[in-house]
Design a protein around this motif. Structure first.
Motif, PDB file in Angstrom:
ATOM      1  N   THR A   1       0.852  -1.188   0.000  1.00 40.26           N
ATOM      2  CA  THR A   1       0.000   0.000   0.000  1.00 40.26           C
ATOM      3  C   THR A   1       0.882   1.230   0.000  1.00 40.26           C
ATOM      4  N   VAL A   2       0.650   2.128  -0.933  1.00 37.96           N
ATOM      5  CA  VAL A   2       1.447   3.348  -1.046  1.00 37.96           C
ATOM      6  C   VAL A   2       0.504   4.541  -1.080  1.00 37.96           C
ATOM      7  N   ASN A   3       0.679   5.422  -0.100  1.00 37.44           N
ATOM      8  CA  ASN A   3      -0.144   6.635  -0.013  1.00 37.44           C
ATOM      9  C   ASN A   3      -1.632   6.330  -0.103  1.00 37.44           C
ATOM     10  N   GLY A   4      -2.039   5.252   0.569  1.00 43.28           N
ATOM     11  CA  GLY A   4      -3.445   4.897   0.633  1.00 43.28           C
ATOM     12  C   GLY A   4      -3.958   4.077  -0.526  1.00 43.28           C
ATOM     13  N   VAL A   5      -3.146   3.851  -1.553  1.00 45.95           N
ATOM     14  CA  VAL A   5      -3.570   3.049  -2.703  1.00 45.95           C
ATOM     15  C   VAL A   5      -3.129   1.600  -2.485  1.00 45.95           C
ATOM     16  N   LEU A   6      -4.074   0.684  -2.434  1.00 44.94           N
ATOM     17  CA  LEU A   6      -3.768  -0.724  -2.201  1.00 44.94           C
ATOM     18  C   LEU A   6      -3.432  -1.413  -3.521  1.00 44.94           C
ATOM     19  N   ILE A   7      -2.267  -1.965  -3.570  1.00 41.52           N
ATOM     20  CA  ILE A   7      -1.848  -2.749  -4.742  1.00 41.52           C
ATOM     21  C   ILE A   7      -2.131  -4.228  -4.518  1.00 41.52           C
ATOM     22  N   GLY A   8      -1.955  -4.683  -3.278  1.00 38.29           N
ATOM     23  CA  GLY A   8      -2.154  -6.096  -2.950  1.00 38.29           C
ATOM     24  C   GLY A   8      -0.832  -6.802  -2.751  1.00 38.29           C
ATOM     25  N   ASP A   9      -0.865  -8.122  -2.671  1.00 39.40           N
ATOM     26  CA  ASP A   9       0.354  -8.913  -2.512  1.00 39.40           C
ATOM     27  C   ASP A   9       1.152  -8.866  -3.805  1.00 39.40           C
ATOM     28  N   VAL A  10       2.416  -8.494  -3.683  1.00 39.86           N
ATOM     29  CA  VAL A  10       3.289  -8.383  -4.848  1.00 39.86           C
ATOM     30  C   VAL A  10       4.516  -9.270  -4.634  1.00 39.86           C
ATOM     31  N   GLU A  11       4.814 -10.081  -5.630  1.00 41.91           N
ATOM     32  CA  GLU A  11       5.992 -10.955  -5.565  1.00 41.91           C
ATOM     33  C   GLU A  11       7.215 -10.171  -6.023  1.00 41.91           C
TER      34      GLU A  11
END
Length: 588
Positions: A434-444
């Motif tokens: 999560t960056v600045n409130g934006v959720l990307i999710g699980d990242v490999e």
């Protein structure tokens, strides 16, 4: 055979040369036709049945011979959908038989051509200059693999490319053995390390606790406790031994740290001298070491504020104080540093090195910038192992005690050869990125084998060799091209190039036995055999066209020869006619 036989043979010769002239004229007429294959003429003599000594040359028969196996010149083109073949194969095409409800209708049959001047029509189909549509196999956009085995007409879509969330970051880098952070000072021990205790409490240093050496006695007024002259104690810190020799009066002549027990010296004085000696000669790890009594009256030796080194105690003097020879210190402990608060972010940046930055995408296509930093948290020089941790900037607007940097939760431990300690870290997972409130999710975080290393670097900085990711935002269709591997690739406004189809080529055992049709296409025959489909794209050249294999100068040469042969044939007819006339005149 006689005169009439000569006339018959001459006529077959005239007919054969006329057939040759027809092939030559067709070759010359198609000298600029894309992918055209010239027709040669083969002459076959026809011998009438006769006794051995009565045989005559006989008549002649002309047959056409294809040159499908002979390639024309390859010429480059600025059109990215033009393709040529540098092999004996053919493109698989199909004609359109009509339309239904505004959609093109095809018969489902395969034709074959070398003509590769394909362009996109209004329906998003690739059609060549003769009106034949290119066939291939669709590509699964998720895996990039070919799906299916039966060639179909390639249809392109000019729809928007939907956003794709980032699921993988490919990252490879070399971490410097000695990171030269902003806080690094070559004269300060362990200044290259991130001191976790500065950011979170709960760390403990290596220590050893002895026996109760002064039961019921005031240590400040007691004599030197159980210590006796002639004994010694060794405290070995990270492999550097400090020897304490205890003596009673006189001059110390040893090579260690001499401590005189005479003069009514009390235990506090002795322990203070030991602490000074340990700090002076125990190396950087012992710069803040302590030697004293704990609240229970037990001897306690610690490394003060160093959270990395260890030590070992041996010697008779140590035994006298309740420490068995060879006693190893407790291992230092460092709590997990999961986040860095905003009020300590500057200190963190000063004690870490940049690991690069990359833009990743959320499921709705929202781009966010991920800044990464590496911090070395332990080192072999400090008595531990070379260990690093990675952090990313999770909230650039955080204030006060709110988290600004987040640890990905993976330790990177290196051996003396600069490689990760087996089994290594081929992949790491950033949970709920999560960056600045934006959720990307699980990242490999994909490193591959030996993708992260620790070799000496004179600059003391991280050298990133690979940094890319799998996500992208939505994009508008811009153009399409066919690559040298036969992949039909669409380009979008977001910079993505998506493989949409694989051009299929066909090989034939009897390549010159194909049936020629209008528009430079061929059809299989029983003599040509069935097509052998090739899905690899071998021999395809993108942005190029194959020209006709007709050589004008060669055709003109054959034209002259044909003309002369035809003229000679007419002379035979004239001569035979004259001979017949003479025969008729015999009865006058």
């Amino acid at each position: 055979m006689g005169i009439y036989g000569a006339l018959s043979s001459a006529v077959t010769g005239l007919r054969a040369q006329a057939h040759s002239l027809e092939n030559i004229s067709g070759n010359i007429a198609n000298s600029q036709t894309v992918g055209y294959k010239r027709m040669e003429t083969s002459f076959i003599d026809l011998i009438p049945d006769a006794p051995l000594k009565s045989q005559v040359p006989g008549a002649v028969l002309a047959q056409s011979r294809a040159t499908n196996n002979l390639q024309g010149d390859i010429q480059t083109s600025a059109n990215e959908t033009y393709i040529a073949l540098n092999s004996t194969g053919f493109f698989v095409v199909e004609p359109k038989v009509g339309q239904s409800d505004g959609n093109s209708v095809f018969a489902g049959s395969n034709y074959f051509t070398r003509r590769g001047d394909f362009e996109i029509d209004k329906d998003g189909l690739l059609v060549n200059g003769a009106g034949y549509y290119l066939k291939g196999l669709p590509i699964d956009p998720g895996t990039g693999n070919i799906s299916g085995s039966v060639p179909e007409v390639i249809k392109l879509s000019n729809a928007f490319l939907p956003a794709n969330a980032t699921t993988t970051i490919n990252y490879q880098a070399n971490l410097p053995q000695l990171p030269k952070t902003a806080a690094y000072n070559s004269t300060v021990y362990n200044s290259e390390l991130l001191k976790i205790d500065d950011f979170v409490g709960g760390s403990t240093t290596a220590s050893v606790t002895g026996g109760d050496v002064l039961v019921g006695t005031n240590p400040a007024l007691a004599p030197a406790g159980p210590l006796t002259a002639g004994t010694s104690m060794t405290i070995e810190v990270n492999g550097a031994p400090v020897v304490f020799d205890f003596y009673n009066g006189g001059t110390y002549s040893g090579s260690g740290v001499g401590i005189d027990l005479s003069g009514g010296k009390v235990l506090d004085d002795v322990l203070a001298e030991m602490q000074t000696g340990l700090r002076n000669f125990g190396g950087g790890a012992a710069a803040s070491a302590t030697v004293g009594l704990n609240g229970a009256g037990n001897l306690e030796i610690t490394l003060g504020s160093d959270y990395y080194g260890t030590f070992e105690v041996s010697g008779a003097a140590g035994v006298d104080m309740g420490i068995a020879t060879g006693t190893a210190s407790s291992e230092p402990t460092r709590p997990d540093l999961t986040t860095i608060s905003a009020d300590k972010a500057d200190a963190f940046v000063a004690n870490s090195v940049s690991g690069g930055a990359i833009t990743v995408y959320a499921s709705n296509g929202a781009p966010v910038n991920v800044q990464m930093r590496w911090a070395k948290v332990d080192s072999a020089a400090a008595g531990g192992t070379d260990m690093w941790q990675m952090f990313y900037l999770s909230d650039s607007a955080a204030t006060g005690g709110a988290p600004a940097w987040t640890n990905i939760g993976q330790d990177y431990e290196f051996g003396s050869n600069g490689s990760l300690v087996p089994p290594g870290v081929p992949t790491a997972t950033i949970n709920n990125l999560t960056v600045n409130g934006v959720l990307i999710g699980d990242v490999e975080l994909k490193h591959e084998t030996n993708g992260v290393s620790q070799f000496a670097d004179v600059n003391g900085t991280v050298t990133v060799s690979t940094l890319n990711q799998t996500g992208y935002g939505a994009g508008e269709f811009l153009s399409v091209a066919i690559t040298d591997s036969g992949r039909v690739v669409a380009t979008y406004s977001n910079g993505e190039r998506i493989e949409m189809a694989q051009v299929v080529t066909a090989q034939f055992n009897g390549i010159n036995s194909l049936k020629r049709l209008d528009g430079g296409v061929y059809q299989t025959t029983s003599e040509s055999g069935e097509p052998i489909f090739d899905l690899s794209g071998s021999g395809i050249i993108g942005g190029a066209l194959e020209s006709s294999n007709t050589d004008i100068s060669d055709e003109f040469t054959k034209l002259i020869i044909t003309q002369q042969a035809y003229s000679a044939g007419t002379r035979i007819v004239s001569t035979a006619d004259e001979m017949l006339q003479e025969a008729l005149n015999m009865v006058r």
